[in-house]
Design an enzyme around this catalytic site. Structure first.
Site, PDB file in Angstrom:
ATOM      1  N   CYS A 103       0.468  -6.609  -1.855  1.00  0.00           N
ATOM      2  CA  CYS A 103       1.184  -5.403  -2.275  1.00  0.00           C
ATOM      3  C   CYS A 103       2.657  -5.436  -1.863  1.00  0.00           C
ATOM      4  CB  CYS A 103       0.459  -4.163  -1.745  1.00  0.00           C
ATOM      5  SG  CYS A 103       0.919  -2.616  -2.533  1.00  0.00           S
ATOM      6  N   ALA A 104       3.089  -4.553  -1.007  1.00  0.00           N
ATOM      7  CA  ALA A 104       4.489  -4.474  -0.599  1.00  0.00           C
ATOM      8  C   ALA A 104       4.853  -5.503   0.464  1.00  0.00           C
ATOM      9  CB  ALA A 104       4.810  -3.070  -0.087  1.00  0.00           C
TER      10      ALA A 104
END
Length: 191
Positions: A103-104
C-alpha cells in the site's frame, strides 16, 4: 521454520496486517507481531485495535526471514519517521532476508529513504509518481533485491501468498490458497 516479523504502527491498515498474519500462520510460518513503540496496543486506520505480541525493543536484535510493513498513510508515516525501523529494514536486507511492504509503505518508507534505489516496486496506485521503477502488477517480487511489494487492502491475500511462496515454496502457497477457496488463477504466488 521460517520466521516473519510484522511491524505494527498507529494508523496502519488492519486488513493488510491481519490478512498477512493469518495466511503466514496457516502456512506454518512463525509470525511475530511487534509495535514500533513501547505500547503493544495499536490503533489501526479504521479504528480496530490490535494487540501486538511484542514491543519493538523486544525484537530489535532478533533476525527474521522477512520483515513486513502493512500500509495505511499514518502507519507508513510512523514507519518512515522511525530510525529504528529503517535500521531494522537495512539490517534485514543486508543479511540477505526478505522485505515486504504493501500500500503506502513502498512509496512512503522504501522510496522515501531510497532503501532500494534500483528495485522495481508497486504500491498504492496514487503513489506511482514516487517510484523510480514502477510495476503495475497487484504484487511484484523483485528477486534481485529480495523485495515484495503490493498495492493495497484488496491485494493482501496475493501479497501474503507471494511471501509464503518465496519462504516456503509454491506448493505451500497453493495449499493455503485452496484452504481459502480462491478461484483458480486469482493468486499471483505462482507467477
Amino acid at each position: 521454520m521460517s520466521k516473519a516479523l510484522v511491524l505494527l504502527s498507529e494508523g496502519c491498515e488492519e486488513t493488510e496486517a491481519v490478512t498477512t498474519i493469518d495466511l503466514l500462520t496457516r502456512a506454518g510460518i512463525e509470525v511475530i507481531t511487534a509495535s514500533i513503540t513501547q505500547e503493544r496496543e495499536v490503533l489501526c486506520s479504521r479504528g480496530v485495535t490490535i494487540l501486538a505480541q511484542k514491543s519493538f525493543a523486544q525484537i530489535i536484535d532478533h533476525q527474521f526471514d522477512v520483515v513486513i510493513l502493512p500500509g495505511g498513510v499514518k502507519g507508513a508515516e510512523n514507519f518512515r519517521d522511525s530510525i529504528q525501523v529503517i535500521e531494522k529494514l537495512k539490517q534485514t536486507h543486508d543479511q540477505g532476508h526478505l522485505i515486504a511492504a504493501i500500500c503506502a509503505t513502498p512509496a512512503m518508507v522504501l522510496q522515501y529513504h531510497n532503501l532500494f534505489p534500483h528495485a522495481i516496486m508497486t504500491g498504492y496506485p496514487t503513489t506511482k509518481s514516487s517510484f523510480k521503477h514502477w510495476h503495475d502488477d497487484r504484487v511484484y517480487y523483485d528477486e534481485v533485491h529480495r523485495l515484495i511489494t503490493s498495492q493495497g487492502p484488496a491485494t493482501s491475500i496475493d501479497f501474503a501468498l507471494k511471501i509464503i511462496a518465496v519462504l516456503a515454496g509454491n506448493s505451500k502457497a497453493a495449499e493455503v490458497a485452496s484452504q481459502l477457496i480462491l478461484p483458480t488463477g486469482i493468486a499471483s504466488y505462482s507467477n
